[in-house]
Design an enzyme around this catalytic site. Sequence first.
Site, PDB file in Angstrom:
ATOM      1  N   TYR A 224       0.709  -1.074  -0.192  1.00 15.74           N
ATOM      2  CA  TYR A 224      -0.096  -0.053  -0.044  1.00 15.74           C
ATOM      3  C   TYR A 224       0.961   1.255   0.010  1.00 15.74           C
ATOM      4  O   TYR A 224       0.460   2.312   0.241  1.00 15.74           O
ATOM      5  CB  TYR A 224      -0.949   0.078   1.245  1.00 15.74           C
ATOM      6  N   ARG A 263     -11.028 -10.783  -8.093  1.00 17.17           N
ATOM      7  CA  ARG A 263      -9.668 -10.580  -8.556  1.00 17.17           C
ATOM      8  C   ARG A 263      -8.690 -11.809  -8.093  1.00 17.17           C
ATOM      9  O   ARG A 263      -8.843 -12.427  -6.825  1.00 17.17           O
ATOM     10  CB  ARG A 263      -8.756  -9.218  -7.775  1.00 17.17           C
ATOM     11  N   ASP A 265      -5.407 -13.837  -7.981  1.00 20.57           N
ATOM     12  CA  ASP A 265      -4.182 -13.886  -7.758  1.00 20.57           C
ATOM     13  C   ASP A 265      -3.288 -15.198  -8.293  1.00 20.57           C
ATOM     14  O   ASP A 265      -3.585 -16.183  -8.048  1.00 20.57           O
ATOM     15  CB  ASP A 265      -3.570 -13.438  -6.417  1.00 20.57           C
ATOM     16  N   ASN A 281     -10.007 -13.247  -4.348  1.00 19.52           N
ATOM     17  CA  ASN A 281     -10.321 -12.128  -3.815  1.00 19.52           C
ATOM     18  C   ASN A 281     -11.666 -11.523  -4.307  1.00 19.52           C
ATOM     19  O   ASN A 281     -12.037 -11.005  -5.132  1.00 19.52           O
ATOM     20  CB  ASN A 281      -9.484 -10.944  -3.883  1.00 19.52           C
ATOM     21  N   GLY A 285      -9.493  -4.506  -3.945  1.00 19.48           N
ATOM     22  CA  GLY A 285      -9.054  -3.346  -3.434  1.00 19.48           C
ATOM     23  C   GLY A 285      -9.486  -2.208  -4.369  1.00 19.48           C
ATOM     24  O   GLY A 285      -9.363  -2.396  -5.512  1.00 19.48           O
TER      25      GLY A 285
HETATM   26  N1  LIG Z   1       3.463 -20.186  -2.944  1.00 21.23           N
HETATM   27  C1  LIG Z   1       3.878 -19.032  -3.069  1.00 21.23           C
HETATM   28  N2  LIG Z   1       4.776 -18.694  -3.769  1.00 21.23           N
HETATM   29  C2  LIG Z   1       5.649 -17.540  -4.011  1.00 21.23           C
HETATM   30  N3  LIG Z   1       5.122 -16.308  -3.647  1.00 21.23           N
HETATM   31  C3  LIG Z   1       3.834 -16.583  -2.953  1.00 21.23           C
HETATM   32  C4  LIG Z   1       3.330 -17.675  -2.572  1.00 21.23           C
HETATM   33  N4  LIG Z   1       2.057 -17.570  -1.864  1.00 21.23           N
HETATM   34  C5  LIG Z   1       2.038 -16.284  -1.676  1.00 21.23           C
HETATM   35  N5  LIG Z   1       3.127 -15.521  -2.225  1.00 21.23           N
HETATM   36  C6  LIG Z   1       3.294 -14.102  -2.261  1.00 21.23           C
HETATM   37  O1  LIG Z   1       2.649 -13.543  -1.169  1.00 21.23           O
HETATM   38  C7  LIG Z   1       1.673 -12.786  -1.805  1.00 21.23           C
HETATM   39  C8  LIG Z   1       0.201 -12.843  -0.980  1.00 21.23           C
HETATM   40  O2  LIG Z   1      -0.129 -14.083  -1.256  1.00 21.23           O
HETATM   41  P1  LIG Z   1      -1.770 -14.691  -1.257  1.00 21.23           P
HETATM   42  O3  LIG Z   1      -1.745 -16.159  -1.116  1.00 21.23           O
HETATM   43  O4  LIG Z   1      -2.401 -13.972  -2.512  1.00 21.23           O
HETATM   44  O5  LIG Z   1      -2.205 -14.020   0.101  1.00 21.23           O
HETATM   45  P2  LIG Z   1      -3.048 -12.467   0.315  1.00 21.23           P
HETATM   46  O6  LIG Z   1      -2.891 -11.645  -0.883  1.00 21.23           O
HETATM   47  O7  LIG Z   1      -4.394 -12.697   0.707  1.00 21.23           O
HETATM   48  O8  LIG Z   1      -2.007 -12.136   1.382  1.00 21.23           O
HETATM   49  C9  LIG Z   1       1.549 -13.185  -3.210  1.00 21.23           C
HETATM   50  O9  LIG Z   1       0.763 -11.982  -4.042  1.00 21.23           O
HETATM   51  C10 LIG Z   1       2.880 -13.547  -3.495  1.00 21.23           C
HETATM   52  O10 LIG Z   1       3.606 -12.380  -3.848  1.00 21.23           O
HETATM   53 MG   LIG Z   2      -3.559 -11.895  -2.971  1.00 17.51          MG
END
Ligand SMILES: Nc1ncnc2c1ncn2[C@@H]1O[C@H](COP(=O)(O)OP(=O)(O)O)[C@@H](O)[C@H]1O
Ligand SMILES: [Mg+2]
Length: 317
Positions: A224, A263, A265, A281, A285
């Site tokens: 953010y 969205r 990810d 999501n 946001g």
């Molecule tokens: N298995 C993974 N391998 C590499 N990076 C990851 C992995 N899981 C999460 N991340 C990193 O953390 C960020 C947030 O993870 P996410 O699972 O989307 O959870 P949230 O956005 O709900 O916190 C991802 O956008 C990525 O950058």
């Molecule tokens: Mg995420």
Amino acid sequence: MSATPAPRSRVVVLKGGRSLERQVSLSSGARVEDALERLGHEVHGLDVGHDLVARLRALAPDAAFIALHGSDGENGTIQEILEILGIPYTGSRISACGRCSDKVLAKHEMVDAGLPTPDFLSFNETAFKELGAAEALPAVEARLGFPLVVKPADQGSALGIKFAADPGAVPAALVAAFSYSEKVILEHFVDGRDLAVSILDGRALPVVEAVPLDEDGYDFAARYTIGRTRFTCPAELDDATTARAQELALAVHDLLGCRHFSRVDLMCDNASGALTVLEVNVIPGLTETSLLPQAADAIGMDFDELIGTMLALALGS
Ligand SMILES: Nc1ncnc2c1ncn2[C@@H]1O[C@H](COP(=O)(O)OP(=O)(O)O)[C@@H](O)[C@H]1O
Ligand SMILES: [Mg+2]
């Protein structure tokens, strides 16, 4: 989009609340209110608290625009209240919110449907405290390899996510994740690019890539703070990868029963180019740096038009 202005509606913007993502929500909510006012609607901002039901009843809005993030806004709690009161609302309904806000459930659905998500295992606190699950950690680590990712099952905005480089780092990462959620995921680390595909009204928007400018990767502050993460939209991917990312995102949005928008990810593995889905999501946001507005902008849809479209979907018009 039609040139005729939409009829004036009374819209409540739900924002704030008790979630850890309160500030993000207030920021999204304020922008949404401004946009709805510019679109000519009667707008009431409502910081969600004890008087929520009473205030909704008193206002009797035509629709609620949900600009809440984190638990209550995304897990179906608010949606449940709006359903009971018979107020149309933006975004996914209760069951899809439940599936998406529980990352373990969402990932199991993807695995069962043959859609790619990084390999994972999950434990709840009871398994650790009462069933000796810690004994199984070496087997989990052997399967997932290092580094591995430890994350709470039901948080957003990278809250509580830790990357464990070796077995010694896993216990502390688990303690951190359990402080956010009673269920945690241990996930295979994908060395790759961080992508997001927003879905709007049945259509996948251009892919956004988030490039962290910090060595420690993607944390809550970086996400953010303008300048600490660079976003590229459309992401610089070959056409085939772009198409696959969009197809996959739409397939997961549909699989989990999402409505109106979401969205998704994803990660794109640097070595193999393989795409995997991390999560969906249901309330993306809507801040200055958020990805759905950036993706909409890339198809020539400005913020007001995006908000107008989201509201129109809720009103069923
Ligand atoms: N298995 C993974 N391998 C590499 N990076 C990851 C992995 N899981 C999460 N991340 C990193 O953390 C960020 C947030 O993870 P996410 O699972 O989307 O959870 P949230 O956005 O709900 O916190 C991802 O956008 C990525 O950058
Ligand atoms: Mg995420």
